[in-house]
Motif scaffolding. Sequence first.
Motif, PDB file in Angstrom:
ATOM      1  N   ARG A   1      79.146  27.050  80.341  1.00 17.44           N
ATOM      2  CA  ARG A   1      78.048  27.766  80.970  1.00 17.44           C
ATOM      3  C   ARG A   1      78.307  29.259  80.845  1.00 17.44           C
ATOM      4  NH1 ARG A   1      74.412  24.349  80.257  1.00 17.44           N
ATOM      5  NH2 ARG A   1      74.706  22.386  81.280  1.00 17.44           N
ATOM      6  N   ALA A   2      77.494  30.035  81.465  1.00 19.49           N
ATOM      7  CA  ALA A   2      77.551  31.486  81.309  1.00 19.49           C
ATOM      8  C   ALA A   2      78.909  32.068  81.677  1.00 19.49           C
ATOM      9  CB  ALA A   2      76.463  32.137  82.150  1.00 19.49           C
ATOM     10  N   THR A   3      79.651  31.417  82.539  1.00 17.68           N
ATOM     11  CA  THR A   3      80.926  31.986  82.985  1.00 17.68           C
ATOM     12  C   THR A   3      82.087  31.615  82.070  1.00 17.68           C
ATOM     13  OG1 THR A   3      81.270  30.075  84.411  1.00 17.68           O
ATOM     14  CG2 THR A   3      80.237  32.024  85.398  1.00 17.68           C
ATOM     15  N   ARG A   4      81.892  30.701  81.116  1.00 20.94           N
ATOM     16  CA  ARG A   4      82.973  30.274  80.231  1.00 20.94           C
ATOM     17  C   ARG A   4      82.624  30.570  78.791  1.00 20.94           C
ATOM     18  NH1 ARG A   4      84.626  24.417  81.614  1.00 20.94           N
ATOM     19  NH2 ARG A   4      86.500  25.051  80.537  1.00 20.94           N
ATOM     20  N   LYS A   5      83.617  30.976  78.026  1.00 20.70           N
ATOM     21  CA  LYS A   5      83.392  31.322  76.623  1.00 20.70           C
ATOM     22  C   LYS A   5      83.942  30.243  75.704  1.00 20.70           C
ATOM     23  CE  LYS A   5      81.550  35.441  76.913  1.00 20.70           C
ATOM     24  NZ  LYS A   5      80.321  35.830  76.315  1.00 20.70           N
ATOM     25  N   SER A   6      83.374  30.127  74.554  1.00 25.03           N
ATOM     26  CA  SER A   6      83.819  29.214  73.520  1.00 25.03           C
ATOM     27  C   SER A   6      83.814  29.975  72.198  1.00 25.03           C
ATOM     28  CB  SER A   6      82.861  28.030  73.432  1.00 25.03           C
ATOM     29  OG  SER A   6      83.077  27.320  72.225  1.00 25.03           O
ATOM     30  N   PRO A   7      84.681  29.599  71.279  1.00 25.11           N
ATOM     31  CA  PRO A   7      84.605  30.221  69.946  1.00 25.11           C
ATOM     32  C   PRO A   7      83.228  30.043  69.301  1.00 25.11           C
ATOM     33  CG  PRO A   7      86.663  29.021  70.175  1.00 25.11           C
ATOM     34  CD  PRO A   7      85.831  28.700  71.395  1.00 25.11           C
ATOM     35  N   ALA A   8      82.503  29.008  69.702  1.00 30.42           N
ATOM     36  CA  ALA A   8      81.162  28.786  69.152  1.00 30.42           C
ATOM     37  C   ALA A   8      80.283  30.009  69.380  1.00 30.42           C
ATOM     38  CB  ALA A   8      80.518  27.550  69.781  1.00 30.42           C
ATOM     39  N   VAL A   9      80.394  30.610  70.559  1.00 32.52           N
ATOM     40  CA  VAL A   9      79.590  31.799  70.881  1.00 32.52           C
ATOM     41  C   VAL A   9      79.905  32.925  69.905  1.00 32.52           C
ATOM     42  CG1 VAL A   9      79.121  33.558  72.619  1.00 32.52           C
ATOM     43  CG2 VAL A   9      79.415  31.184  73.310  1.00 32.52           C
ATOM     44  N   GLU A  10      81.185  33.109  69.647  1.00 28.43           N
ATOM     45  CA  GLU A  10      81.592  34.189  68.729  1.00 28.43           C
ATOM     46  C   GLU A  10      81.055  33.942  67.326  1.00 28.43           C
ATOM     47  OE1 GLU A  10      85.781  35.072  69.046  1.00 28.43           O
ATOM     48  OE2 GLU A  10      85.708  34.614  71.192  1.00 28.43           O
ATOM     49  N   TYR A  11      81.141  32.691  66.860  1.00 28.84           N
ATOM     50  CA  TYR A  11      80.620  32.370  65.525  1.00 28.84           C
ATOM     51  C   TYR A  11      79.113  32.573  65.455  1.00 28.84           C
ATOM     52  CZ  TYR A  11      85.135  30.116  64.511  1.00 28.84           C
ATOM     53  OH  TYR A  11      86.458  29.852  64.311  1.00 28.84           O
ATOM     54  N   PHE A  12      78.396  32.046  66.449  1.00 29.45           N
ATOM     55  CA  PHE A  12      76.936  32.202  66.457  1.00 29.45           C
ATOM     56  C   PHE A  12      76.534  33.674  66.527  1.00 29.45           C
ATOM     57  CE2 PHE A  12      76.647  27.796  68.590  1.00 29.45           C
ATOM     58  CZ  PHE A  12      76.467  27.160  67.371  1.00 29.45           C
ATOM     59  N   THR A  13      77.204  34.433  67.383  1.00 26.19           N
ATOM     60  CA  THR A  13      76.861  35.844  67.562  1.00 26.19           C
ATOM     61  C   THR A  13      77.126  36.642  66.292  1.00 26.19           C
ATOM     62  OG1 THR A  13      77.320  35.668  69.925  1.00 26.19           O
ATOM     63  CG2 THR A  13      77.229  37.889  68.996  1.00 26.19           C
ATOM     64  N   LEU A  14      78.267  36.410  65.665  1.00 25.43           N
ATOM     65  CA  LEU A  14      78.578  37.126  64.429  1.00 25.43           C
ATOM     66  C   LEU A  14      77.576  36.764  63.336  1.00 25.43           C
ATOM     67  CD1 LEU A  14      80.333  39.074  62.882  1.00 25.43           C
ATOM     68  CD2 LEU A  14      81.930  37.203  62.435  1.00 25.43           C
ATOM     69  N   ALA A  15      77.289  35.483  63.187  1.00 33.40           N
ATOM     70  CA  ALA A  15      76.312  35.053  62.181  1.00 33.40           C
ATOM     71  C   ALA A  15      74.931  35.651  62.472  1.00 33.40           C
ATOM     72  CB  ALA A  15      76.236  33.537  62.126  1.00 33.40           C
ATOM     73  N   ALA A  16      74.563  35.699  63.741  1.00 32.30           N
ATOM     74  CA  ALA A  16      73.253  36.244  64.127  1.00 32.30           C
ATOM     75  C   ALA A  16      73.164  37.734  63.813  1.00 32.30           C
ATOM     76  CB  ALA A  16      72.995  35.998  65.609  1.00 32.30           C
ATOM     77  N   THR A  17      74.248  38.469  64.059  1.00 29.95           N
ATOM     78  CA  THR A  17      74.220  39.905  63.747  1.00 29.95           C
ATOM     79  C   THR A  17      74.175  40.151  62.243  1.00 29.95           C
ATOM     80  OG1 THR A  17      76.628  40.083  63.882  1.00 29.95           O
ATOM     81  CG2 THR A  17      75.379  40.608  65.879  1.00 29.95           C
ATOM     82  N   LEU A  18      74.608  39.144  61.473  1.00 27.32           N
ATOM     83  CA  LEU A  18      74.516  39.231  60.014  1.00 27.32           C
ATOM     84  C   LEU A  18      73.195  38.660  59.497  1.00 27.32           C
ATOM     85  CD1 LEU A  18      78.190  38.241  59.119  1.00 27.32           C
ATOM     86  CD2 LEU A  18      77.149  40.516  58.969  1.00 27.32           C
ATOM     87  N   LYS A  19      72.253  38.481  60.415  1.00 24.11           N
ATOM     88  CA  LYS A  19      70.874  38.073  60.131  1.00 24.11           C
ATOM     89  C   LYS A  19      70.712  36.616  59.696  1.00 24.11           C
ATOM     90  CE  LYS A  19      69.281  42.738  59.047  1.00 24.11           C
ATOM     91  NZ  LYS A  19      68.892  43.174  60.308  1.00 24.11           N
ATOM     92  N   SER A  20      71.544  35.740  60.219  1.00 22.46           N
ATOM     93  CA  SER A  20      71.344  34.308  59.988  1.00 22.46           C
ATOM     94  C   SER A  20      70.259  33.819  60.951  1.00 22.46           C
ATOM     95  CB  SER A  20      72.642  33.532  60.243  1.00 22.46           C
ATOM     96  OG  SER A  20      72.363  32.150  60.371  1.00 22.46           O
ATOM     97  N   PRO A  21      69.093  33.432  60.440  1.00 25.42           N
ATOM     98  CA  PRO A  21      68.035  32.984  61.343  1.00 25.42           C
ATOM     99  C   PRO A  21      68.406  31.712  62.103  1.00 25.42           C
ATOM    100  CG  PRO A  21      67.365  32.680  59.057  1.00 25.42           C
ATOM    101  CD  PRO A  21      68.663  33.424  59.041  1.00 25.42           C
ATOM    102  N   GLN A  22      69.209  30.852  61.484  1.00 28.59           N
ATOM    103  CA  GLN A  22      69.631  29.637  62.177  1.00 28.59           C
ATOM    104  C   GLN A  22      70.498  29.984  63.390  1.00 28.59           C
ATOM    105  OE1 GLN A  22      70.113  30.174  58.861  1.00 28.59           O
ATOM    106  NE2 GLN A  22      68.878  28.627  57.839  1.00 28.59           N
ATOM    107  N   ALA A  23      71.409  30.939  63.221  1.00 28.81           N
ATOM    108  CA  ALA A  23      72.266  31.362  64.337  1.00 28.81           C
ATOM    109  C   ALA A  23      71.439  32.066  65.409  1.00 28.81           C
ATOM    110  CB  ALA A  23      73.377  32.275  63.840  1.00 28.81           C
ATOM    111  N   GLN A  24      70.474  32.871  64.990  1.00 24.66           N
ATOM    112  CA  GLN A  24      69.603  33.548  65.951  1.00 24.66           C
ATOM    113  C   GLN A  24      68.818  32.518  66.757  1.00 24.66           C
ATOM    114  OE1 GLN A  24      67.691  35.971  62.981  1.00 24.66           O
ATOM    115  NE2 GLN A  24      69.048  37.709  63.357  1.00 24.66           N
TER     116      GLN A  24
END
Length: 131
Positions: A23-46
């Motif tokens: 949930r919002a209070t816990r982090k996962s590496p998945a968040v980092e992967y999705f966020t990095l991919a999204a900033t690189l303009k991956s529409p699937q990650a966004q």
Amino acid sequence: PYALYKLGCHQERMDSLAGLKKRATRKSPAVEYFTLAATLKSPQAQMKIAECHSTGRYFKKSKSKRFEWLLHAANNGLVEAQEQVAECYEKGRGTAKNDVKAYHWYKRAAEQGSDISKSKVDLYKILRFYP
């Protein structure tokens, strides 16, 4: 960017298999992967980040943040995101209701072959307006 998105999907599956309820209070590496991919303009990650804001997985639920990420994915050509952005504008979810913008996004999705959006464009032409 797509490989990072796929890594995020893999990590998300691992989280689920491990029974982790991120949930919002816990982090996962998945968040980092999705966020990095999204900033690189991956529409699937966004789109995935938008979904997370909708469900509350990894982020706090937020209609406006969901809309913001959907709009990024839509601008990067993802048809499903274009349809959802149109629906947000049509119903005022996460943004102000705006039929002109809803029509615009339905039309963009229809131009990429979305049958649902083609029907919506026709409906707008008949019932509401024809910009």
